[in-house]
Write a protein that holds these residues in place. Structure first.
Motif, PDB file in Angstrom:
ATOM      1  N   ASP A  50      52.774  39.661  42.420  1.00 45.45           N
ATOM      2  CA  ASP A  50      52.024  40.721  43.101  1.00 45.45           C
ATOM      3  C   ASP A  50      52.073  42.009  42.291  1.00 45.45           C
ATOM      4  O   ASP A  50      51.048  42.672  42.097  1.00 45.45           O
ATOM      5  CB  ASP A  50      52.607  40.952  44.498  1.00 45.45           C
ATOM      6  N   PHE A  51      53.239  42.356  41.791  1.00 48.96           N
ATOM      7  CA  PHE A  51      53.426  43.554  40.968  1.00 48.96           C
ATOM      8  C   PHE A  51      52.538  43.508  39.730  1.00 48.96           C
ATOM      9  O   PHE A  51      51.773  44.433  39.454  1.00 48.96           O
ATOM     10  CB  PHE A  51      54.907  43.650  40.580  1.00 48.96           C
ATOM     11  N   VAL A  52      52.609  42.396  38.998  1.00 50.17           N
ATOM     12  CA  VAL A  52      51.857  42.269  37.747  1.00 50.17           C
ATOM     13  C   VAL A  52      50.354  42.221  38.004  1.00 50.17           C
ATOM     14  O   VAL A  52      49.580  42.872  37.296  1.00 50.17           O
ATOM     15  CB  VAL A  52      52.327  41.030  36.957  1.00 50.17           C
ATOM     16  N   GLN A  53      49.918  41.477  38.999  1.00 48.90           N
ATOM     17  CA  GLN A  53      48.492  41.378  39.291  1.00 48.90           C
ATOM     18  C   GLN A  53      47.908  42.758  39.573  1.00 48.90           C
ATOM     19  O   GLN A  53      46.864  43.129  39.038  1.00 48.90           O
ATOM     20  CB  GLN A  53      48.223  40.443  40.472  1.00 48.90           C
ATOM     21  N   ASN A  54      48.594  43.522  40.399  1.00 53.83           N
ATOM     22  CA  ASN A  54      48.065  44.830  40.790  1.00 53.83           C
ATOM     23  C   ASN A  54      48.242  45.897  39.720  1.00 53.83           C
ATOM     24  O   ASN A  54      47.410  46.788  39.599  1.00 53.83           O
ATOM     25  CB  ASN A  54      48.692  45.266  42.115  1.00 53.83           C
ATOM     26  N   LEU A  55      49.278  45.775  38.912  1.00 52.63           N
ATOM     27  CA  LEU A  55      49.516  46.752  37.848  1.00 52.63           C
ATOM     28  C   LEU A  55      48.676  46.450  36.612  1.00 52.63           C
ATOM     29  O   LEU A  55      47.921  47.301  36.142  1.00 52.63           O
ATOM     30  CB  LEU A  55      51.005  46.743  37.462  1.00 52.63           C
ATOM     31  N   MET A  56      48.775  45.245  36.103  1.00 51.21           N
ATOM     32  CA  MET A  56      48.218  44.919  34.792  1.00 51.21           C
ATOM     33  C   MET A  56      46.763  44.445  34.837  1.00 51.21           C
ATOM     34  O   MET A  56      46.049  44.628  33.854  1.00 51.21           O
ATOM     35  CB  MET A  56      49.069  43.840  34.122  1.00 51.21           C
TER      36      MET A  56
END
Length: 180
Positions: A50-56
């Motif tokens: 979730d962190f990576v999808q929304n950040l990167m």
């Protein structure tokens, strides 16, 4: 006649839908998760995904600040500012220069409190899927009590332009945490 018109409409609609450029790379978590993970490893991998999808990929920095801004986040990439706020500030500026930047996750590994992504990052839309362009990245996150608390990475430039970019941008030390 109705069948021909329906078929023509379907073909035109399909062509328009599939001809549109893909603006967002999506992490296919279902195909990357492992049956051998414990319940906690699965939860940790979901948090990082979730962190990576929304950040990167989505570049949804407000969501990241709202959901993941925890002062205990320690950044070990010496070229990035410390804390989630530092990471977001860096990436906001970065995607102004490279709005098509994406992070295509190829493998996810989970081991206790650690989640590791093996990914292909690209700056330009036309380089997506070309394993001769962009960067090969291994990211490791440590999770504690459901929060991302540490990050390490190793980045390999795949083409000449990325090697030059790495040389130019790789000299500034933005935190004092050390690489290990």
């Amino acid at each position: 006649m109705l069948k021909a018109l329906t078929l023509l409409t379907f073909l035109l609609t399909s062509t328009l839908v599939y001809a549109q450029p893909q603006d967002t790379v999506l992490i296919n978590f279902q195909s990357l998760k492992k049956a051998s993970w414990t319940e906690q490893e699965l939860a940790n991998a979901e948090i990082v995904t979730d962190f990576v999808q929304n950040l990167m990929n989505n570049h949804d920095f407000d969501y990241i600040i709202e959901r993941y801004n925890d002062s205990s986040y320690v950044q070990h990439n010496r070229n990035l500012p410390d804390k989630v706020t530092g990471l977001v500030a860096f990436l906001k500026e970065f995607v102004e220069d490279y709005p098509d930047y994406t992070y295509d996750v190829k493998h996810i590994f989970a081991d206790g409190d650690y989640v590791i992504f093996h990914s292909h990052a690209t700056l330009d839309r036309e380089d997506r899927g070309d394993d001769q362009k962009g960067m090969n990245i291994i990211d490791t996150w440590r999770i504690e009590d459901g929060r991302i608390v540490e990050h390490w990475d190793s980045i390999q430039a795949l083409d000449f332009s990325m090697r030059v970019y790495s040389l130019i941008s790789g000299g500034d030390i933005a935190n004092s945490n050390g690489v290990f």
